[in-house]
Design an enzyme around this catalytic site. Structure first.
Site, mmCIF file in Angstrom:
data_model
loop_
_atom_site.group_PDB
_atom_site.id
_atom_site.type_symbol
_atom_site.label_atom_id
_atom_site.label_comp_id
_atom_site.label_asym_id
_atom_site.label_seq_id
_atom_site.Cartn_x
_atom_site.Cartn_y
_atom_site.Cartn_z
ATOM 1 N N ASN A 256 -2.118 7.157 11.584
ATOM 2 C CA ASN A 256 -3.109 6.364 10.836
ATOM 3 C C ASN A 256 -3.205 6.795 9.380
ATOM 4 O O ASN A 256 -3.674 7.894 9.085
ATOM 5 C CB ASN A 256 -4.469 6.450 11.522
ATOM 6 C CG ASN A 256 -4.481 5.650 12.803
ATOM 7 O OD1 ASN A 256 -3.759 5.971 13.743
ATOM 8 N ND2 ASN A 256 -5.245 4.592 12.827
ATOM 9 N N TYR B 279 4.309 -6.441 17.099
ATOM 10 C CA TYR B 279 4.443 -5.619 15.888
ATOM 11 C C TYR B 279 5.286 -4.373 16.196
ATOM 12 O O TYR B 279 6.297 -4.113 15.540
ATOM 13 C CB TYR B 279 3.058 -5.222 15.356
ATOM 14 C CG TYR B 279 3.111 -4.146 14.314
ATOM 15 C CD1 TYR B 279 3.685 -4.383 13.068
ATOM 16 C CD2 TYR B 279 2.622 -2.858 14.563
ATOM 17 C CE1 TYR B 279 3.758 -3.385 12.108
ATOM 18 C CE2 TYR B 279 2.692 -1.857 13.619
ATOM 19 C CZ TYR B 279 3.261 -2.131 12.392
ATOM 20 O OH TYR B 279 3.346 -1.135 11.452
ATOM 21 N N ILE C 6 -18.750 0.071 15.033
ATOM 22 C CA ILE C 6 -17.821 0.910 15.810
ATOM 23 C C ILE C 6 -17.343 0.085 17.006
ATOM 24 O O ILE C 6 -18.172 -0.405 17.788
ATOM 25 C CB ILE C 6 -18.536 2.186 16.317
ATOM 26 C CG1 ILE C 6 -18.950 3.068 15.146
ATOM 27 C CG2 ILE C 6 -17.644 2.949 17.304
ATOM 28 C CD1 ILE C 6 -19.840 4.259 15.539
ATOM 29 N N ASP D 150 -6.703 -1.762 21.659
ATOM 30 C CA ASP D 150 -6.841 -0.419 21.090
ATOM 31 C C ASP D 150 -6.671 0.648 22.173
ATOM 32 O O ASP D 150 -7.451 0.695 23.122
ATOM 33 C CB ASP D 150 -8.240 -0.231 20.478
ATOM 34 C CG ASP D 150 -8.341 -0.770 19.069
ATOM 35 O OD1 ASP D 150 -7.291 -1.089 18.477
ATOM 36 O OD2 ASP D 150 -9.468 -0.863 18.561
ATOM 37 N N TYR E 258 0.831 -1.224 0.000
ATOM 38 C CA TYR E 258 0.000 0.000 0.000
ATOM 39 C C TYR E 258 0.859 1.265 0.000
ATOM 40 O O TYR E 258 0.859 2.038 -0.965
ATOM 41 C CB TYR E 258 -0.920 -0.059 1.227
ATOM 42 C CG TYR E 258 -1.728 1.183 1.523
ATOM 43 C CD1 TYR E 258 -2.356 1.924 0.496
ATOM 44 C CD2 TYR E 258 -1.905 1.614 2.833
ATOM 45 C CE1 TYR E 258 -3.127 3.037 0.794
ATOM 46 C CE2 TYR E 258 -2.679 2.730 3.137
ATOM 47 C CZ TYR E 258 -3.275 3.442 2.119
ATOM 48 O OH TYR E 258 -4.032 4.543 2.421
ATOM 49 N N ILE E 259 1.607 1.482 1.049
ATOM 50 C CA ILE E 259 2.352 2.745 1.148
ATOM 51 C C ILE E 259 3.552 2.741 0.198
ATOM 52 O O ILE E 259 3.815 3.722 -0.501
ATOM 53 C CB ILE E 259 2.773 3.003 2.609
ATOM 54 C CG1 ILE E 259 1.503 3.102 3.480
ATOM 55 C CG2 ILE E 259 3.605 4.282 2.718
ATOM 56 C CD1 ILE E 259 1.747 3.089 4.972
ATOM 57 N N ALA F 144 7.163 -5.400 5.423
ATOM 58 C CA ALA F 144 6.910 -5.825 6.809
ATOM 59 C C ALA F 144 5.481 -6.325 6.939
ATOM 60 O O ALA F 144 4.618 -5.973 6.127
ATOM 61 C CB ALA F 144 7.113 -4.652 7.764
HETATM 62 N N1 UFG Z 1 -12.343 0.583 14.112
HETATM 63 C C1 UFG Z 1 -13.713 0.373 14.240
HETATM 64 N N2 UFG Z 1 -14.297 -0.541 13.394
HETATM 65 C C2 UFG Z 1 -13.606 -1.228 12.434
HETATM 66 C C3 UFG Z 1 -12.212 -0.987 12.304
HETATM 67 C C4 UFG Z 1 -11.605 -0.077 13.172
HETATM 68 O O1 UFG Z 1 -14.376 0.980 15.090
HETATM 69 O O2 UFG Z 1 -14.201 -2.038 11.708
HETATM 70 C C5 UFG Z 1 -11.682 1.534 15.037
HETATM 71 C C6 UFG Z 1 -10.579 0.875 15.850
HETATM 72 O O3 UFG Z 1 -11.087 0.204 16.942
HETATM 73 C C7 UFG Z 1 -9.701 2.081 16.205
HETATM 74 C C8 UFG Z 1 -9.882 3.030 14.988
HETATM 75 O O4 UFG Z 1 -11.050 2.562 14.307
HETATM 76 O O5 UFG Z 1 -10.189 2.714 17.343
HETATM 77 C C9 UFG Z 1 -8.705 2.987 14.039
HETATM 78 O O6 UFG Z 1 -8.420 1.619 13.734
HETATM 79 P P1 UFG Z 1 -7.424 1.151 12.582
HETATM 80 O O7 UFG Z 1 -7.419 -0.338 12.579
HETATM 81 O O8 UFG Z 1 -7.766 1.848 11.302
HETATM 82 O O9 UFG Z 1 -6.016 1.728 13.037
HETATM 83 P P2 UFG Z 1 -5.172 1.490 14.392
HETATM 84 O O10 UFG Z 1 -5.160 2.801 15.106
HETATM 85 O O11 UFG Z 1 -5.633 0.329 15.150
HETATM 86 O O12 UFG Z 1 -3.756 1.076 13.828
HETATM 87 C C10 UFG Z 1 -2.894 1.948 13.145
HETATM 88 C C11 UFG Z 1 -2.076 1.154 12.149
HETATM 89 C C12 UFG Z 1 -1.181 0.185 12.833
HETATM 90 C C13 UFG Z 1 -0.321 0.903 13.841
HETATM 91 C C14 UFG Z 1 -1.164 1.733 14.754
HETATM 92 C C15 UFG Z 1 -0.294 2.610 15.585
HETATM 93 O O13 UFG Z 1 -2.926 0.474 11.262
HETATM 94 O O14 UFG Z 1 -0.334 -0.439 11.887
HETATM 95 O O15 UFG Z 1 -2.039 2.586 14.030
HETATM 96 O O16 UFG Z 1 -0.776 2.653 16.843
HETATM 97 F F1 UFG Z 1 0.372 0.023 14.591
#
Ligand code: UFG
Length: 357
Positions: free
Chosen positions: A182, A156, A229, A308, A25-26, A89
């Site tokens: 993000n 990770y 959510i 989270d 992706y990136i 990665a």
């Molecule tokens: N979320 C939902 N529903 C979903 C998917 C996600 O509510 O179906 C919420 C998650 O719980 C979280 C927020 O949306 O609160 C963001 O979630 P993401 O999965 O999009 O991103 P993350 O913050 O979990 O993870 C990102 C990167 C990781 C990295 C991290 C750094 O994807 O690779 O930030 O903390 F490690």
């Protein structure tokens, strides 16, 4: 300190840049932006998760593994890169908890082999794709600065931090670790976007049901029940988790600036990349409702997702001061470009192929 380039010159440059994971992706967006800037990006990717169509944006592509020193040496001998950007990665936090060895073997051990091999072959500058996950659970001093202590809470984050630390020990190499927050959005105008399988990220998981992605695609991604959510009982302004979202093209431009900074003589450094503004999950839902004209979009709330944190926001002041970088694209643009990308046939074809194994 290296000169900060101004205006249109900011993104120009030349020379071969080895891009590991440039079919992801990136990495694919970065390879595209590098080429536009005048560099010659040479992608290596095992295609375990990456996609061959994404690697086409590069000047050259060789399929192989970053842990295969003979392969990496051969590519270096063919192209003589003086700089590299390392992406290759695994990125799933949840999977890293279940299968830590996979993450340490690839993200740490193979990254070390890769760094040692390319530095022995004459690479002088490395930009590394790192993550906010190196900070762990942050409850104080938010927005987070680069000087914040690093205390990863999952394999990770630990594996990426270990790779960062090894990179900084390389003799005769200057490096930059870019710690992303993000990342979302796409570049549909050049046929690039996010194609993770499985897809755990918020923006695509909101967008795919809203644009009516084909049912087999939604089923394969676990979206059959629609978007939910994860938790509305966090200590935040509306109870849902707050994150710092950055457009993948803003992020890609930061890589070019980091590379230019190193080539111009900049010292080894670390930069957070985020917008400095936090959006809650409910605020992203509201932005999607508006951007995609779906006033009926009111997703249900499910329990929290394990691991989270409540809030993650970057202080990106150092990247702004030292690199002259500032993110330009807003959340609405991330949602709109993601929607356009996820409607493209190549996306659905890729997901169905991956689902079929
Ligand atoms: N979320 C939902 N529903 C979903 C998917 C996600 O509510 O179906 C919420 C998650 O719980 C979280 C927020 O949306 O609160 C963001 O979630 P993401 O999965 O999009 O991103 P993350 O913050 O979990 O993870 C990102 C990167 C990781 C990295 C991290 C750094 O994807 O690779 O930030 O903390 F490690």
């Amino acid at each position: 300190m290296a000169d900060v380039p101004k205006g249109g010159e900011m993104f120009s440059g030349s020379g071969v840049v080895l891009v590991s994971g440039g079919a992801g992706y990136i990495g694919s967006h970065v390879a595209h932006v590098l080429r536009e800037a005048g560099f010659t990006p040479v992608v290596i990717d095992s295609l375990v998760n990456g996609n061959a169509w994404a690697a086409e944006k590069a000047s050259a592509f060789r399929r192989g593994d970053i842990g295969d020193a003979a392969f990496v040496r051969e590519v270096c001998q063919s192209f003589s890169p003086k700089a590299a950007i390392h992406f290759a990665a695994f990125i799933e936090v949840g999977e890293s908890v279940k299968n830590p060895q996979k993450y340490f073997a690839n993200n740490r051990d193979k990254a070390k082999i890769f760094f040692d091999t390319i530095s022995a072959c004459g690479v002088k500058h490395i930009v590394f794709s790192s993550t906010a996950a190196v900070y762990g659970e942050v409850t104080e001093n938010v927005p987070i600065r680069e000087s914040h202590e690093t205390k990863p809470i999952n394999p990770y984050g630990r594996s990426k931090l270990d790779a960062e630390i090894h990179m900084r020990t390389l003799h005769g190499v200057t490096s930059v670790a870019l710690r992303y927050f993000n990342v979302a959005g796409a570049a549909p105008e050049v046929g690039l976007g996010e194609a993770h399988f499985p897809e755990t990220h918020l923006v695509p998981r909101i967008v795919l049901p809203l644009i009516g992605a084909p049912k087999p695609v939604q089923d394969a991604l676990g979206l059959a029940g629609g978007f939910r959510i994860f938790g509305d009982d966090y200590p935040t302004r509306d109870g849902t988790a707050v994150r710092d979202y950055i457009h993948v093209m803003d992020l890609a431009e930061a890589h070019v600036l980091a590379l230019r900074y190193l080539i111009a003589g900049g010292a080894t450094n670390i930069f957070n990349l985020g917008s400095g503004a936090g959006y809650s999950v409910k605020e992203i839902v509201a932005a999607a409702r508006k951007t995609l004209s779906r006033p009926d979009f009111n997703p249900p709330v499910a329990p929290r997702r394990a691991g989270d944190p409540a809030t993650l926001i970057a202080d990106s002041g150092r990247a702004q001061r030292v690199l002259g970088w500032s993110p330009k694209r807003k959340v609405e643009n991330m949602i709109a470009t993601a929607a356009e990308w996820h409607r493209m046939p190549v996306y659905a074809e890729t997901m169905l192929k991956k689902a079929a194994g």
